[in-house]
Design an enzyme around this catalytic site. Sequence first.
Site, short mmCIF file in Angstrom:
data_model
loop_
_atom_site.label_atom_id
_atom_site.label_comp_id
_atom_site.label_asym_id
_atom_site.label_seq_id
_atom_site.Cartn_x
_atom_site.Cartn_y
_atom_site.Cartn_z
N LYS A 211 0.97 -1.27 -0.07
CA LYS A 211 0.03 -0.03 0.08
C LYS A 211 0.75 1.13 -0.03
CE LYS A 211 -4.35 -2.02 1.16
NZ LYS A 211 -5.58 -2.36 2.07
N ARG A 247 -3.21 -9.93 4.86
CA ARG A 247 -3.48 -9.99 3.44
C ARG A 247 -2.60 -9.57 2.73
NH1 ARG A 247 -5.69 -6.69 -0.27
NH2 ARG A 247 -7.17 -7.61 -1.96
N1 PMM Z 1 -7.25 -3.95 0.57
C1 PMM Z 1 -7.45 -3.88 -0.93
C2 PMM Z 1 -8.48 -4.67 -1.30
N2 PMM Z 1 -9.25 -5.58 -0.51
N3 PMM Z 1 -9.44 -6.42 1.75
C3 PMM Z 1 -9.40 -6.40 3.17
N4 PMM Z 1 -10.10 -7.30 3.88
N5 PMM Z 1 -8.74 -5.55 3.56
C4 PMM Z 1 -7.82 -4.67 2.76
O1 PMM Z 1 -7.01 -4.05 3.24
C5 PMM Z 1 -7.97 -4.42 1.35
C6 PMM Z 1 -8.96 -5.59 0.82
C7 PMM Z 1 -6.80 -3.00 -1.56
O2 PMM Z 1 -5.57 -3.54 -1.93
P1 PMM Z 1 -5.19 -4.46 -3.44
O3 PMM Z 1 -5.64 -3.50 -4.52
O4 PMM Z 1 -3.48 -4.64 -3.28
O5 PMM Z 1 -5.94 -5.76 -3.31
#
Ligand code: PMM
Length: 360
Positions: A211, A247
């Site tokens: 991030k 995650r």
């Molecule tokens: N961040 C992203 C997408 N989905 N789901 C959860 N539960 N927590 C998060 O912090 C989260 C998520 C955005 O990140 P990405 O684009 O790398 O998937």
Amino acid sequence: MANRTLIMGVLNVTPDSFSDGGRFLDTGAAIDHGMRMAEQGADIIDIGGESTRPGAARVTPEEEQLRVVPVIASLTRNGIAVSIDTMNAATALLAVENGAAYVNDVSGGLADYFMAKAVSATGATFIASHWRGQSATMDKQAIYKDAPSDITRELKQRVEDLLADGIAPDRLILDPGLGFAKTEAHNWQMLGRLDELMALGYPLLVGASRKRFLSALLPDDASLDERDNASVAVSVLAANAGAWGVRVHDVARTHAALRVLDSWNRGAERPDTVVDEIFLTERQESRARTEALAEQINELTFDFDAELAIARELALEEVTRTTIAGRVRDEIVHEAAVVAEAALAEELAQGELTTGELNG
Ligand code: PMM
């Protein structure tokens, strides 16, 4: 630590995800990547068909479903636990029908009125993130008095509404929603006070991987690899703080790092465990030795009795033999005496011997 922190591997099937650049829009490549992450140690594969990148445009649920459903179906058929990363109730339902066990909604059920009710009917586990608005506008909503307590309070309200909509308390996981309506400072404040969120009593998922707030720590030209180093560090710290799951994009490195943490924490428990183990082993060994000795003594007693019986028998035989031999000898002597006497008597009778000779 009681339970190992789970690893959720990120699989974005989108052309515009900020973190993996839409590398997995091709279904086959997405499935392969999901399988590889599972092999590398991911406990759950989180599949998303809509980018949540700041400023990202939304896609229709149909487009989202076309992207994710074949991937979900294939991975679940291969026995891999899958979560669907969606804000659409219809997509969540279709995903669960195709085997997804978790519905990961970054809006915590706020983006789609039907989400919580729909998920509660399926029995899937719901992952609710802290959220204040769609990606296009969320940066403007990053205003807090005290980010960790505001986030905790807002998520607490969310929990009450989700439970009222039928989500079972043991099927609910919370997420601070790092990067969603939060500045760099807000994210760090929240990470530093995860215990406040955990005090709500629900398992916590933490998603910091790749991030923006991590990139801010690194040089402008930092590679993906360098960003992953920072992500791994946050995952380890979140796990050490008691997170249920992290995650992440780089599953292999996260897995290796969490194993280090696991060993570290088990190392801290070690002295008692080792001492207990030594005592236990000693006790077991000494019990085994006592039992073996008792058995030997039993055998000895038995042998001794048998030996005694044999000895008695031998002694008896010896006595008998001696008695018989004695009698035979007596009889032979007696017989010889009788014969000699008879011979003497005969000689006497024939006058071959005189009484004087006899007496001389
Ligand atoms: N961040 C992203 C997408 N989905 N789901 C959860 N539960 N927590 C998060 O912090 C989260 C998520 C955005 O990140 P990405 O684009 O790398 O998937």
